[in-house]
Structures are given as structure tokens and as C-alpha cells.
Design a protein around this motif. Structure first.
Motif, PDB file in Angstrom:
ATOM      1  N   MET A   1      71.069  -6.224 -42.796  1.00 24.43           N
ATOM      2  CA  MET A   1      71.451  -7.533 -43.257  1.00 24.43           C
ATOM      3  C   MET A   1      71.716  -7.453 -44.755  1.00 24.43           C
ATOM      4  O   MET A   1      70.991  -6.804 -45.493  1.00 24.43           O
ATOM      5  CB  MET A   1      70.330  -8.510 -42.949  1.00 24.43           C
ATOM      6  N   SER A   2      72.767  -8.107 -45.223  1.00 29.08           N
ATOM      7  CA  SER A   2      73.140  -8.033 -46.634  1.00 29.08           C
ATOM      8  C   SER A   2      72.321  -9.014 -47.467  1.00 29.08           C
ATOM      9  O   SER A   2      71.755  -9.986 -46.965  1.00 29.08           O
ATOM     10  CB  SER A   2      74.623  -8.337 -46.786  1.00 29.08           C
ATOM     11  N   MET A   3      72.312  -8.744 -48.760  1.00 27.08           N
ATOM     12  CA  MET A   3      71.588  -9.601 -49.700  1.00 27.08           C
ATOM     13  C   MET A   3      72.349 -10.923 -49.857  1.00 27.08           C
ATOM     14  O   MET A   3      73.579 -10.936 -49.872  1.00 27.08           O
ATOM     15  CB  MET A   3      71.488  -8.912 -51.065  1.00 27.08           C
ATOM     16  N   PRO A   4      71.659 -12.045 -50.003  1.00 25.78           N
ATOM     17  CA  PRO A   4      72.348 -13.316 -50.202  1.00 25.78           C
ATOM     18  C   PRO A   4      73.053 -13.345 -51.563  1.00 25.78           C
ATOM     19  O   PRO A   4      72.619 -12.706 -52.522  1.00 25.78           O
ATOM     20  CB  PRO A   4      71.240 -14.355 -50.124  1.00 25.78           C
ATOM     21  N   ASP A   5      74.112 -14.088 -51.609  1.00 24.48           N
ATOM     22  CA  ASP A   5      74.913 -14.224 -52.816  1.00 24.48           C
ATOM     23  C   ASP A   5      74.137 -15.037 -53.862  1.00 24.48           C
ATOM     24  O   ASP A   5      73.282 -15.857 -53.525  1.00 24.48           O
ATOM     25  CB  ASP A   5      76.234 -14.925 -52.451  1.00 24.48           C
ATOM     26  N   ARG A   6      74.441 -14.817 -55.151  1.00 25.98           N
ATOM     27  CA  ARG A   6      73.763 -15.534 -56.232  1.00 25.98           C
ATOM     28  C   ARG A   6      74.005 -17.042 -56.119  1.00 25.98           C
ATOM     29  O   ARG A   6      73.090 -17.843 -56.303  1.00 25.98           O
ATOM     30  CB  ARG A   6      74.275 -15.018 -57.581  1.00 25.98           C
ATOM     31  N   LYS A   7      75.227 -17.440 -55.795  1.00 30.03           N
ATOM     32  CA  LYS A   7      75.542 -18.863 -55.667  1.00 30.03           C
ATOM     33  C   LYS A   7      74.808 -19.482 -54.482  1.00 30.03           C
ATOM     34  O   LYS A   7      74.342 -20.622 -54.548  1.00 30.03           O
ATOM     35  CB  LYS A   7      77.046 -19.065 -55.508  1.00 30.03           C
TER      36      LYS A   7
END
Length: 83
Positions: A1-7
Motif C-alpha cells: 500500500m502506498s503512502m498517503p499524499d501530503r494534501k
């Protein structure tokens, strides 16, 4: 699973945090502004229809008086009659 975006993280923090207090007269002022905008829009529509009707009436009167659909008589040579 990818890291969540900063926004996305910032949006989640805003949604989970305390919600701001809504001013007391916000709904009343919004309704008043909406009524004012609606009256302006209706007045502009009435004005537009009135101008359109007046333009059609002026065009009809002009057309009835000048008969623009008839061919104007030729002024180049006299008519050839009685030969």
C-alpha cells in the motif's frame, strides 16, 4: 500500500479537528442576498424582453413603411415602352 499524499493528510487533519463556529446571522444574510440576486436577475430578464419586444416592433413598423422586400426601380435607363 502506498503512502498517503501530503494534501490528503492535511484534509484528513482538517476534517478530524474542531469545526469552526458558524456566525449567528449567516443563514439570514445568505437568504437576503439570494433574494436580492433573484430580484436583479428577474429585473434584467424583464428589461431584456422589453428591449427585444421594442426592437421587433420598431423593425415591423420600419418594414411596413419602407417595403424593403420590393426591388427598387432602376435609374440607369428609361423604361422601353411603345416601340
Amino acid at each position: 500500500m502506498s503512502m498517503p499524499d501530503r494534501k490528503e493528510i492535511q484534509v484528513r487533519e482538517l476534517l478530524e479537528g474542531p469545526h469552526p463556529v458558524v456566525p449567528a446571522g449567516l443563514a439570514a444574510s445568505a437568504a437576503e442576498r439570494g433574494d436580492r440576486l433573484l430580484r436583479r436577475r428577474r429585473a434584467a430578464g424583464r428589461f431584456g424582453w422589453t428591449v427585444l419586444f421594442a426592437a421587433v416592433a420598431v423593425f415591423a413598423v420600419w418594414a411596413l413603411l419602407t417595403h424593403p422586400w420590393t426591388v427598387p426601380p432602376s435609374g440607369v435607363s428609361p423604361p422601353l415602352e411603345g416601340w
